[in-house]
Motif scaffolding. Structure first.
Motif, PDB file in Angstrom:
ATOM      1  N   UNK A 177      46.033  16.847  45.169  1.00  0.00           N
ATOM      2  CA  UNK A 177      45.047  17.442  44.273  1.00  0.00           C
ATOM      3  C   UNK A 177      44.661  18.831  44.767  1.00  0.00           C
ATOM      4  N   UNK A 178      44.440  18.965  46.060  1.00  0.00           N
ATOM      5  CA  UNK A 178      44.081  20.260  46.641  1.00  0.00           C
ATOM      6  C   UNK A 178      45.195  21.275  46.399  1.00  0.00           C
ATOM      7  N   UNK A 179      46.431  20.859  46.595  1.00  0.00           N
ATOM      8  CA  UNK A 179      47.566  21.763  46.361  1.00  0.00           C
ATOM      9  C   UNK A 179      47.672  22.165  44.903  1.00  0.00           C
ATOM     10  N   UNK A 180      47.422  21.234  43.995  1.00  0.00           N
ATOM     11  CA  UNK A 180      47.487  21.541  42.570  1.00  0.00           C
ATOM     12  C   UNK A 180      46.409  22.539  42.172  1.00  0.00           C
ATOM     13  N   UNK A 181      45.220  22.363  42.705  1.00  0.00           N
ATOM     14  CA  UNK A 181      44.127  23.293  42.406  1.00  0.00           C
ATOM     15  C   UNK A 181      44.463  24.677  42.931  1.00  0.00           C
ATOM     16  N   UNK A 182      45.032  24.728  44.124  1.00  0.00           N
ATOM     17  CA  UNK A 182      45.390  26.018  44.713  1.00  0.00           C
ATOM     18  C   UNK A 182      46.443  26.728  43.866  1.00  0.00           C
ATOM     19  N   UNK A 183      47.451  26.002  43.408  1.00  0.00           N
ATOM     20  CA  UNK A 183      48.499  26.590  42.572  1.00  0.00           C
ATOM     21  C   UNK A 183      47.914  27.052  41.237  1.00  0.00           C
ATOM     22  N   UNK A 184      47.038  26.241  40.652  1.00  0.00           N
ATOM     23  CA  UNK A 184      46.422  26.613  39.378  1.00  0.00           C
ATOM     24  C   UNK A 184      45.585  27.883  39.529  1.00  0.00           C
ATOM     25  N   UNK A 185      44.857  27.983  40.627  1.00  0.00           N
ATOM     26  CA  UNK A 185      44.036  29.173  40.859  1.00  0.00           C
ATOM     27  C   UNK A 185      44.906  30.414  40.963  1.00  0.00           C
ATOM     28  N   UNK A 186      45.997  30.297  41.698  1.00  0.00           N
ATOM     29  CA  UNK A 186      46.913  31.437  41.815  1.00  0.00           C
ATOM     30  C   UNK A 186      47.518  31.804  40.459  1.00  0.00           C
ATOM     31  N   UNK A 187      47.895  30.792  39.671  1.00  0.00           N
ATOM     32  CA  UNK A 187      48.499  31.058  38.363  1.00  0.00           C
ATOM     33  C   UNK A 187      47.506  31.770  37.453  1.00  0.00           C
ATOM     34  N   UNK A 188      46.258  31.352  37.465  1.00  0.00           N
ATOM     35  CA  UNK A 188      45.235  32.006  36.646  1.00  0.00           C
ATOM     36  C   UNK A 188      45.014  33.437  37.113  1.00  0.00           C
ATOM     37  N   UNK A 189      44.960  33.640  38.420  1.00  0.00           N
ATOM     38  CA  UNK A 189      44.754  34.986  38.964  1.00  0.00           C
ATOM     39  C   UNK A 189      45.908  35.918  38.584  1.00  0.00           C
ATOM     40  N   UNK A 190      47.125  35.432  38.709  1.00  0.00           N
ATOM     41  CA  UNK A 190      48.293  36.262  38.369  1.00  0.00           C
ATOM     42  C   UNK A 190      48.302  36.574  36.873  1.00  0.00           C
ATOM     43  N   UNK A 191      48.001  35.588  36.041  1.00  0.00           N
ATOM     44  CA  UNK A 191      47.955  35.817  34.593  1.00  0.00           C
ATOM     45  C   UNK A 191      46.871  36.833  34.246  1.00  0.00           C
ATOM     46  N   UNK A 192      45.732  36.755  34.919  1.00  0.00           N
ATOM     47  CA  UNK A 192      44.643  37.691  34.670  1.00  0.00           C
ATOM     48  C   UNK A 192      45.051  39.112  35.057  1.00  0.00           C
ATOM     49  N   UNK A 193      45.705  39.266  36.197  1.00  0.00           N
ATOM     50  CA  UNK A 193      46.145  40.588  36.649  1.00  0.00           C
ATOM     51  C   UNK A 193      47.189  41.162  35.704  1.00  0.00           C
ATOM     52  N   UNK A 194      48.173  40.350  35.323  1.00  0.00           N
ATOM     53  CA  UNK A 194      49.209  40.827  34.400  1.00  0.00           C
ATOM     54  C   UNK A 194      48.586  41.187  33.056  1.00  0.00           C
TER      55      UNK A 194
END
Length: 54
Positions: A24-41
């Motif tokens: 669960x912790x790993x999934x949250x971390x990946x989701x956070x990174x995906x949201x951050x990258x999408x926001x930057x792009x």
């Protein structure tokens, strides 16, 4: 022998619980990174579009 079997079952349950928490912790971390990258792009694309209209 029953005590050993029960102890092993309890140990396996504890291990499974810990692994689930890690997943669960790993999934949250990946989701956070995906949201951050999408926001930057999205910000970069918005800026480029805005500049091209000026």
């Amino acid at each position: 022998m029953t005590n050993t079997s029960e102890a092993n079952k309890e140990r396996n349950r504890e291990i499974a619980h810990n692994e689930e928490a890690k997943q669960v912790t790993g999934s949250v971390r990946v989701s956070t990174w995906a949201i951050a990258v999408a926001f930057i792009i999205g910000g970069i694309l918005f800026t480029l579009g805005w500049l091209s209209l000026r």
